[in-house]
Design a protein around this motif. Structure first.
Motif, PDB file in Angstrom:
ATOM      1  N   ARG A  12       0.824  -1.205   0.000  1.00  0.00           N
ATOM      2  CA  ARG A  12       0.000   0.000   0.000  1.00  0.00           C
ATOM      3  C   ARG A  12       0.860   1.257   0.000  1.00  0.00           C
ATOM      4  NH1 ARG A  12      -2.731   2.345   4.538  1.00  0.00           N
ATOM      5  NH2 ARG A  12      -4.463   3.597   3.761  1.00  0.00           N
ATOM      6  N   PRO A  14       0.009   5.486   0.805  1.00  0.00           N
ATOM      7  CA  PRO A  14       0.974   5.335   1.888  1.00  0.00           C
ATOM      8  C   PRO A  14       0.645   4.107   2.736  1.00  0.00           C
ATOM      9  CG  PRO A  14      -0.644   7.001   2.482  1.00  0.00           C
ATOM     10  CD  PRO A  14      -0.980   6.553   1.088  1.00  0.00           C
ATOM     11  N   SER A  15       1.589   3.718   3.558  1.00  0.00           N
ATOM     12  CA  SER A  15       1.397   2.527   4.388  1.00  0.00           C
ATOM     13  C   SER A  15       1.833   2.800   5.821  1.00  0.00           C
ATOM     14  CB  SER A  15       2.226   1.376   3.800  1.00  0.00           C
ATOM     15  OG  SER A  15       2.634   0.482   4.802  1.00  0.00           O
ATOM     16  N   THR A  17       2.512   0.488   7.967  1.00  0.00           N
ATOM     17  CA  THR A  17       3.607  -0.443   8.257  1.00  0.00           C
ATOM     18  C   THR A  17       4.944   0.159   7.816  1.00  0.00           C
ATOM     19  OG1 THR A  17       2.076  -2.252   7.830  1.00  0.00           O
ATOM     20  CG2 THR A  17       4.403  -2.818   7.884  1.00  0.00           C
ATOM     21  N   PRO A  82       1.313  -5.579   7.331  1.00  0.00           N
ATOM     22  CA  PRO A  82      -0.043  -5.229   7.772  1.00  0.00           C
ATOM     23  C   PRO A  82      -0.793  -6.502   8.138  1.00  0.00           C
ATOM     24  CG  PRO A  82       0.138  -5.090   5.359  1.00  0.00           C
ATOM     25  CD  PRO A  82       1.507  -5.465   5.879  1.00  0.00           C
ATOM     26  N   VAL A  83      -1.890  -6.354   8.865  1.00  0.00           N
ATOM     27  CA  VAL A  83      -2.749  -7.512   9.162  1.00  0.00           C
ATOM     28  C   VAL A  83      -3.552  -7.825   7.907  1.00  0.00           C
ATOM     29  CG1 VAL A  83      -4.552  -8.459  10.644  1.00  0.00           C
ATOM     30  CG2 VAL A  83      -3.086  -6.650  11.504  1.00  0.00           C
ATOM     31  N   TYR A  84      -3.360  -9.000   7.384  1.00  0.00           N
ATOM     32  CA  TYR A  84      -4.144  -9.463   6.234  1.00  0.00           C
ATOM     33  C   TYR A  84      -4.832 -10.768   6.624  1.00  0.00           C
ATOM     34  CZ  TYR A  84      -2.295  -6.247   2.612  1.00  0.00           C
ATOM     35  OH  TYR A  84      -1.980  -5.151   1.841  1.00  0.00           O
ATOM     36  N   ASN A  86      -6.206 -11.848   9.293  1.00  0.00           N
ATOM     37  CA  ASN A  86      -5.691 -12.365  10.576  1.00  0.00           C
ATOM     38  C   ASN A  86      -4.282 -12.938  10.505  1.00  0.00           C
ATOM     39  OD1 ASN A  86      -8.041 -11.625  11.752  1.00  0.00           O
ATOM     40  ND2 ASN A  86      -8.832 -13.686  12.096  1.00  0.00           N
ATOM     41  N   HIS A 114       1.075  -3.827  11.649  1.00  0.00           N
ATOM     42  CA  HIS A 114       0.081  -2.761  11.778  1.00  0.00           C
ATOM     43  C   HIS A 114      -1.281  -3.296  11.384  1.00  0.00           C
ATOM     44  CE1 HIS A 114      -2.118   0.940  11.598  1.00  0.00           C
ATOM     45  NE2 HIS A 114      -2.662   0.434  10.499  1.00  0.00           N
ATOM     46  N   GLY A 115      -2.284  -2.933  12.196  1.00  0.00           N
ATOM     47  CA  GLY A 115      -3.656  -3.229  11.788  1.00  0.00           C
ATOM     48  C   GLY A 115      -4.543  -3.657  12.922  1.00  0.00           C
ATOM     49  N   GLY A 116      -5.844  -3.610  12.661  1.00  0.00           N
ATOM     50  CA  GLY A 116      -6.850  -3.934  13.668  1.00  0.00           C
ATOM     51  C   GLY A 116      -6.620  -3.066  14.897  1.00  0.00           C
TER      52      GLY A 116
HETATM   53  C1  LIG Z   1      -6.188  -8.466   1.795  1.00  0.00           C
HETATM   54  C2  LIG Z   1      -6.459  -7.663   3.021  1.00  0.00           C
HETATM   55  C3  LIG Z   1      -6.835  -8.314   4.178  1.00  0.00           C
HETATM   56  C4  LIG Z   1      -7.067  -7.595   5.351  1.00  0.00           C
HETATM   57  N1  LIG Z   1      -7.394  -8.264   6.475  1.00  0.00           N
HETATM   58  C5  LIG Z   1      -7.580  -7.580   7.636  1.00  0.00           C
HETATM   59  C6  LIG Z   1      -7.886  -8.273   8.847  1.00  0.00           C
HETATM   60  O1  LIG Z   1      -7.996  -9.475   8.896  1.00  0.00           O
HETATM   61  N2  LIG Z   1      -8.068  -7.523   9.974  1.00  0.00           N
HETATM   62  C7  LIG Z   1      -7.946  -6.160   9.968  1.00  0.00           C
HETATM   63  O2  LIG Z   1      -8.116  -5.539  11.015  1.00  0.00           O
HETATM   64  N3  LIG Z   1      -7.632  -5.490   8.833  1.00  0.00           N
HETATM   65  C8  LIG Z   1      -7.461  -6.161   7.674  1.00  0.00           C
HETATM   66  N4  LIG Z   1      -7.114  -5.484   6.524  1.00  0.00           N
HETATM   67  C9  LIG Z   1      -6.918  -4.028   6.588  1.00  0.00           C
HETATM   68  C10 LIG Z   1      -5.422  -3.652   6.704  1.00  0.00           C
HETATM   69  O3  LIG Z   1      -4.826  -4.228   7.836  1.00  0.00           O
HETATM   70  C11 LIG Z   1      -5.313  -2.132   6.774  1.00  0.00           C
HETATM   71  O4  LIG Z   1      -5.706  -1.610   5.522  1.00  0.00           O
HETATM   72  C12 LIG Z   1      -3.922  -1.597   7.115  1.00  0.00           C
HETATM   73  O5  LIG Z   1      -3.966  -0.215   7.131  1.00  0.00           O
HETATM   74  C13 LIG Z   1      -2.890  -1.961   6.134  1.00  0.00           C
HETATM   75  O6  LIG Z   1      -1.634  -1.488   6.609  1.00  0.00           O
HETATM   76  P1  LIG Z   1      -0.674  -0.685   5.636  1.00  0.00           P
HETATM   77  O7  LIG Z   1      -1.195   0.715   5.563  1.00  0.00           O
HETATM   78  O8  LIG Z   1       0.654  -0.767   6.248  1.00  0.00           O
HETATM   79  O9  LIG Z   1      -0.719  -1.397   4.313  1.00  0.00           O
HETATM   80  C14 LIG Z   1      -6.918  -6.187   5.336  1.00  0.00           C
HETATM   81  C15 LIG Z   1      -6.544  -5.534   4.150  1.00  0.00           C
HETATM   82  C16 LIG Z   1      -6.314  -6.254   3.011  1.00  0.00           C
HETATM   83  C17 LIG Z   1      -5.886  -5.523   1.759  1.00  0.00           C
END
Ligand SMILES: Cc1cc2nc3c(=O)[nH]c(=O)nc-3n(C[C@H](O)[C@H](O)[C@H](O)COP(=O)(O)O)c2cc1C
Length: 187
Positions: A12, A14-15, A17, A82-84, A86, A114-116
């Motif tokens: 992503r 910006p990101s 992470t 990032p969280v993808y 889980n 990063h995430g959730g």
């Molecule tokens: C394929 C995909 C799966 C994701 N799964 C989850 C998830 O299981 N739980 C959650 O809280 N967010 C989930 N997200 C949201 C990302 O964690 C969130 O967009 C985060 O900001 C991404 O971090 P980044 O900005 O570093 O890319 C998901 C996003 C994508 C694209």
């Protein structure tokens, strides 16, 4: 000299992470480390070719070869995702699958996510993978949520004071492990 290779698993822009990883990189540099930052968005890798599982350095793909050489030289790693669904991202797994035990054995790996609501799942799953590579996951990890950042015009800025402190603790600990494990590998 301690060389740390950071591998960023967010595609992503910006990101969050990436911003967290850049903060860790700066802290490592401030503590005297030399760093290489592999951003899988900017430097994507091809799909793993299992043909080179036993010897990744023989992979003829230029990008993979470059990553393998950096990983071989590294004294420590930082893996961020990032969280993808889980877990951690598929592009990071593909990067790790392009590498092997030879590059990780008895080297420390710091984990970031990063995430959730500061979900630890990506790091929990990465710990198992790091063990499979004979690496050592360090105890301090850093995970963030959106509220830990300030949004700027085109990106994010790490804002949470406790997370900033944890970044310092993480960098310090990683370098300590790198130093001790370097001695151990040399014996
Ligand atoms: C394929 C995909 C799966 C994701 N799964 C989850 C998830 O299981 N739980 C959650 O809280 N967010 C989930 N997200 C949201 C990302 O964690 C969130 O967009 C985060 O900001 C991404 O971090 P980044 O900005 O570093 O890319 C998901 C996003 C994508 C694209």
């Amino acid at each position: 000299m301690t060389l740390v290779l950071l591998i960023c698993g967010s595609p992503r822009q910006p990101s969050y992470t990436r911003v967290l990883m850049r903060a860790v990189e700066k802290s490592l540099q401030d503590k005297g480390a030399t760093t290489s930052f592999w951003d899988l968005r900017e430097q994507p890798l091809p799909l793993l070719d299992p043909e080179f599982h036993e010897n990744p350095a023989k992979n003829p793909n230029k990008k993979v070869h470059e990553l393998v050489l950096l990983a071989e030289k590294a004294d420590a790693f930082v893996l961020g995702s990032p969280v993808y669904h889980n877990s951690y991202s598929g592009i990071l797994k593909n990067a790790l699958d392009n590498l092997a035990i030879e590059q990780f054995e008895h080297k420390p790996c710091g984990l970031l996510s990063h995430g959730g609501h500061r979900s630890t799942q990506p790091m929990d799953h990465l710990m198992v993978v790091v063990r499979g590579l004979n690496g050592i996951a360090i105890p301090t990890r850093v995970c963030t949520k959106e509220e830990d950042y300030r949004t700027t015009d085109s990106s994010y800025e790490l804002a949470d004071a406790d997370i900033k402190k944890r970044v310092e603790r993480f960098a310090k600990e990683l370098l300590k492990y790198a130093e001790h494990l370097k001695t151990m590998r040399a014996q």
